[in-house]
Design an enzyme around this catalytic site. Sequence first.
Site, short mmCIF file in Angstrom:
data_model
loop_
_atom_site.label_atom_id
_atom_site.label_comp_id
_atom_site.label_asym_id
_atom_site.label_seq_id
_atom_site.Cartn_x
_atom_site.Cartn_y
_atom_site.Cartn_z
N ASP A 249 0.83 -1.21 0.00
CA ASP A 249 0.00 0.00 0.00
C ASP A 249 0.86 1.25 0.00
O ASP A 249 2.04 1.21 0.28
CB ASP A 249 -0.85 0.02 1.26
CG ASP A 249 -2.02 -0.93 1.14
OD1 ASP A 249 -2.37 -1.28 0.00
OD2 ASP A 249 -2.58 -1.31 2.19
N LYS A 271 -1.05 2.69 -6.04
CA LYS A 271 -1.06 3.44 -7.28
C LYS A 271 -1.82 2.69 -8.37
O LYS A 271 -2.71 3.19 -9.01
CB LYS A 271 0.38 3.64 -7.74
CG LYS A 271 0.68 5.09 -8.10
CD LYS A 271 2.13 5.22 -8.49
CE LYS A 271 2.87 6.16 -7.55
NZ LYS A 271 4.30 5.95 -7.58
N MET A 384 -7.13 8.73 9.75
CA MET A 384 -7.67 9.35 8.53
C MET A 384 -8.57 10.54 8.85
O MET A 384 -9.62 10.71 8.24
CB MET A 384 -8.47 8.32 7.71
CG MET A 384 -7.63 7.17 7.22
SD MET A 384 -8.58 5.92 6.34
CE MET A 384 -9.13 4.88 7.68
N1 SAH Z 1 -3.66 -0.11 9.06
C1 SAH Z 1 -3.08 1.14 9.44
C2 SAH Z 1 -4.04 2.29 9.28
C3 SAH Z 1 -4.47 2.56 7.89
S1 SAH Z 1 -5.56 3.94 7.77
C4 SAH Z 1 -2.56 1.07 10.86
O1 SAH Z 1 -2.83 0.09 11.56
O2 SAH Z 1 -1.85 1.98 11.27
C5 SAH Z 1 -4.43 5.23 7.38
C6 SAH Z 1 -4.32 6.21 8.51
O3 SAH Z 1 -3.45 5.70 9.51
C7 SAH Z 1 -3.69 7.52 8.13
O4 SAH Z 1 -4.63 8.39 7.56
C8 SAH Z 1 -3.22 8.04 9.46
O5 SAH Z 1 -4.27 8.56 10.22
C9 SAH Z 1 -2.77 6.76 10.13
N2 SAH Z 1 -1.32 6.55 9.94
C10 SAH Z 1 -0.73 5.49 9.41
N3 SAH Z 1 0.61 5.61 9.43
C11 SAH Z 1 0.86 6.80 10.02
C12 SAH Z 1 2.05 7.52 10.34
N4 SAH Z 1 3.26 7.01 10.07
N5 SAH Z 1 1.92 8.71 10.95
C13 SAH Z 1 0.72 9.22 11.25
N6 SAH Z 1 -0.42 8.59 10.95
C14 SAH Z 1 -0.37 7.40 10.36
#
Ligand code: SAH
Length: 480
Positions: A249, A271, A384
Amino acid sequence: MKLYPLFADLKGLPVLVVGGGAVAERKIEALLEAGAQVRVGAQQLSGNLLEWSAQERIAFIGDTFQPAWLDGVWLAIAATDDRTLNAQVAAAATERRIFANVVDDPGLSRFQVPAVVDRAPLTIAISTAGAAPVLARRVRETLESQLDHALGALVGLAQRYRVRIVQRWPELAARRVFYDWLHDGPVLSLLRNARAEEAEQLLVQALAAEDVVSASGSVLLVGAGPGDPGLLTLHALRALNRADVILYDRLVSDAVLALARRDAERVDVGKRCGGRHTQQAQIHQLLLQYVQAGRRVVRLKGGDPFVFGRGGEEMAFLQQHGIAYEVVPGITAAMACAAYAGIPLTHREHAQSVHLLTGHGKDSLDAMDWPALAQSHQTLVVYMGVATLELLTQRLLEHGRHPDTPFALIENGTLAQQRVVSGVLHELPVRAQAQGIHPPALLIIGEVAAMAHAHAWFGQQTTATSHTSLPTSTEAGAHA
Ligand code: SAH
């Protein structure tokens, strides 16, 4: 001069250890595991050694070294901090043609004890002939992280069936194909997944089959963590090392991808499957296509696959199509960003629960239980949420969350460019806009978020903040 590597069967054989401290204890432990009869001579025994002696697991033979202690022993280890005594033990042993080791003194040692990676019956011993013990430890660390812990069980299984395997495939070439299947395929997965019986059944089936079993594809749903490659699990690292294809992803960091096998095919499904609606269906089709071609597929997702990652849908799809899968959890953004911003998600005084929410879209916001979420003393973590900050803030305030409740917005958490903006709830949308926060960013709302500023330890401290003190419990809860 080279050392001759050797694995010794010490079962039932007497071995002498001189010394009774922590170092001696470690040597004795390993000797006992190998089934040796351990005799110990020392001025003083450690607490554990006293206990083992009382339990007759070891025999205590006295406090002042005498060469007669060596009578009948096969090996001797000197592990005291007295160099003269160690040298005496070594000399007396050599006189009697008994192999002796002096801990940390290769010059006095006839044999050396290597650093070991233990996946018994698979044992990997590492030696630098005493020249660089630190290097030996590093090599060991590397191997520890690379080698599946289920490998020991696999080797044990193969050992039990060795004769039948050789009978079934007397020709080496065919046997090799079989062993490749055994090492790479579903048997190892089943062992890793605590399904030893099924693993054995599968092996038996393969032995009875007409042809050499061909490789079958599999899918691992793997959490890549938030970005810092150090936050990968060992399972995730091993999966990346063995993958044929990686479907990843947008949120998966370059540093994580760089750890994957060089010749693994990398497919950016963020993408490639651009359109919002077709995206998930296309990913499913790709998974199917690769796995049916017998490839080892890693489906790599940011954070944890089961936290706002649609991992559940992909798993259900695989299950419906009878495709074998495993799920490797990852460190989700909530845990990682909180830790890297110095925010404990729960705190005895400030937060008794944590809620993980998605701020993606107005519909999901409308469906939430706002009166419950607006209660004090709980931490809200919003994934998000950048696009809906205003609505979110409004709802919480309407339902009575205190306007001075602290928040922290963490952009690019765990990456070198991590940025933390903190403040209090009523000013959240304004401050986020003023600071130009962009996705990926994670929002933490709750009393604990006040700790971010004072406890920051990671990244550049350009942190903009307008609120630094932890509110008293009455202050932030007053409006609730
Ligand atoms: N499966 C992922 C979440 C996917 S949804 C998890 O468990 O973390 C995507 C959201 O995750 C982003 O919009 C943000 O809110 C958060 N996110 C993921 N990686 C991040 C990072 N390195 N820094 C800040 N927010 C992050």
